[in-house]
Design an enzyme around this catalytic site. Structure first.
Site, PDB file in Angstrom:
ATOM      1  N   LEU A 198      -7.081   8.069  -0.385  1.00  0.00           N
ATOM      2  CA  LEU A 198      -6.990   6.608  -0.500  1.00  0.00           C
ATOM      3  C   LEU A 198      -7.827   6.060   0.654  1.00  0.00           C
ATOM      4  O   LEU A 198      -7.599   6.402   1.819  1.00  0.00           O
ATOM      5  CB  LEU A 198      -5.512   6.192  -0.379  1.00  0.00           C
ATOM      6  CG  LEU A 198      -5.137   4.727  -0.151  1.00  0.00           C
ATOM      7  CD1 LEU A 198      -5.865   3.791  -1.087  1.00  0.00           C
ATOM      8  CD2 LEU A 198      -3.647   4.553  -0.339  1.00  0.00           C
ATOM      9  N   SER A 199      -8.808   5.226   0.331  1.00  0.00           N
ATOM     10  CA  SER A 199      -9.729   4.715   1.354  1.00  0.00           C
ATOM     11  C   SER A 199      -8.980   3.871   2.384  1.00  0.00           C
ATOM     12  O   SER A 199      -7.938   3.286   2.081  1.00  0.00           O
ATOM     13  CB  SER A 199     -10.794   3.819   0.706  1.00  0.00           C
ATOM     14  OG  SER A 199     -11.308   4.418  -0.449  1.00  0.00           O
ATOM     15  N   ALA A 200      -9.548   3.772   3.584  1.00  0.00           N
ATOM     16  CA  ALA A 200      -8.968   2.927   4.635  1.00  0.00           C
ATOM     17  C   ALA A 200      -8.974   1.470   4.157  1.00  0.00           C
ATOM     18  O   ALA A 200      -9.916   1.036   3.473  1.00  0.00           O
ATOM     19  CB  ALA A 200      -9.786   3.059   5.913  1.00  0.00           C
ATOM     20  N   ARG A 202       0.838  -1.214   0.000  1.00  0.00           N
ATOM     21  CA  ARG A 202       0.000   0.000   0.000  1.00  0.00           C
ATOM     22  C   ARG A 202       0.867   1.256   0.000  1.00  0.00           C
ATOM     23  O   ARG A 202       0.473   2.302  -0.523  1.00  0.00           O
ATOM     24  CB  ARG A 202      -0.926  -0.036   1.226  1.00  0.00           C
ATOM     25  CG  ARG A 202      -1.989   1.075   1.263  1.00  0.00           C
ATOM     26  CD  ARG A 202      -3.025   0.775   2.332  1.00  0.00           C
ATOM     27  NE  ARG A 202      -4.108   1.735   2.402  1.00  0.00           N
ATOM     28  CZ  ARG A 202      -4.188   2.715   3.316  1.00  0.00           C
ATOM     29  NH1 ARG A 202      -3.250   2.860   4.229  1.00  0.00           N
ATOM     30  NH2 ARG A 202      -5.219   3.551   3.299  1.00  0.00           N
TER      31      ARG A 202
END
Ligand code: SAH
Length: 230
Positions: free
Chosen positions: A76-78, A50
């Site tokens: 950026l989403s969790a 990530r």
């Protein structure tokens, strides 16, 4: 390193370091504790660095379960949001997937380990260019990012087994339903801006779409049209 985005230099080599592998394994443990049960999804998350999808200043937080800022004022989403969404899609190895809202490309990379092919679109060419460079650096050659208005889908590459939307909208456009194969599944956050939205899984059967509400989420809204700048 010519293929890597600025700020990502050096990140590729160190992605194999033990602390990086440990950080990813710890993230997977956190996701399991939060209720993500699909093994294939957890394995895919463990395989994707990530950190390479983030600007250098956020590398230290890459494996925390939090939303982080990326280029073009986007986020950026969790990881838990990515995991629950991808789990809800129930992707099989022969599936073609359309993602609306590439962002960093992280979720596309996770899905690239599960599907045969992933097409992803974003309204910012900066984001689709960066994402394509990341896919190339990671040798994920079954994923392609295109600058397009996601409200139109991506008819020329369809129909798709799965469609997923990473930003919220008030209702599903007909074009997406048309680009979904019979029996196909679409997962999208449905609701209004600045309010909790419902993450809904739609299934296309003979002539109707059935809908299940999976959970409440809070995310930015899809914006109409491609971005003229960036
Ligand atoms: N899951 C992504 C995060 C996506 S954030 C990740 O892993 O990084 C939502 C994205 O939707 C943003 O990048 C935004 O630019 C994009 N977006 C918003 N409206 C859009 C539209 N009409 N068409 C395509 N992309 C859109």
């Amino acid at each position: 390193m010519a293929g890597l985005p600025p700020g990502d230099e050096g990140a590729k080599q160190s992605s194999a370091l033990p602390d990086e592998a440990e950080a990813r394994a710890a993230l997977v443990l956190t996701l399991r504790q939060r209720g993500v049960g699909a093994r294939d999804v957890l394995t895919a998350i463990e395989r994707v660095p990530r950190r390479l999808f983030l600007p250098a200043r956020h590398h230290g937080l890459a494996y925390d379960d939090i939303t982080l800022p990326i280029e073009c004022g986007q986020t950026l989403s969790a990881p838990s949001m990515v995991a629950f969404t991808v789990q809800a899609l129930d992707i099989a190895p022969d599936h073609s997937v359309l993602e609306i809202g590439t962002g960093s490309g992280y979720q596309s990379a996770v899905m690239g380990h599960l599907a045969e092919r992933v097409e992803t679109v974003d309204r910012f060419s900066t984001l689709t260019d960066l994402a394509n460079r990341r896919f190339a650096a990671l040798k994920l050659d079954n994923i392609s990012a295109t600058q397009a208005d996601g409200f139109d889908g991506l008819k020329q590459k369809g129909p798709f087994d799965r469609i997923v939307v990473t930003a919220a909208l008030t209702s599903v456009p007909d074009k997406w339903v048309q680009q979904l194969k019979p029996g196909g599944v679409l997962v999208a956050p449905i609701g209004q801006a600045r309010q909790p939205q419902s993450l809904i899984r739609f299934t296309k059967s003979e002539s109707v779409m059935t809908a299940d509400t999976l959970m409440q989420v809070r995310t930015v809204m899809l914006q109409p049209g491609i971005a003229m700048k960036l």
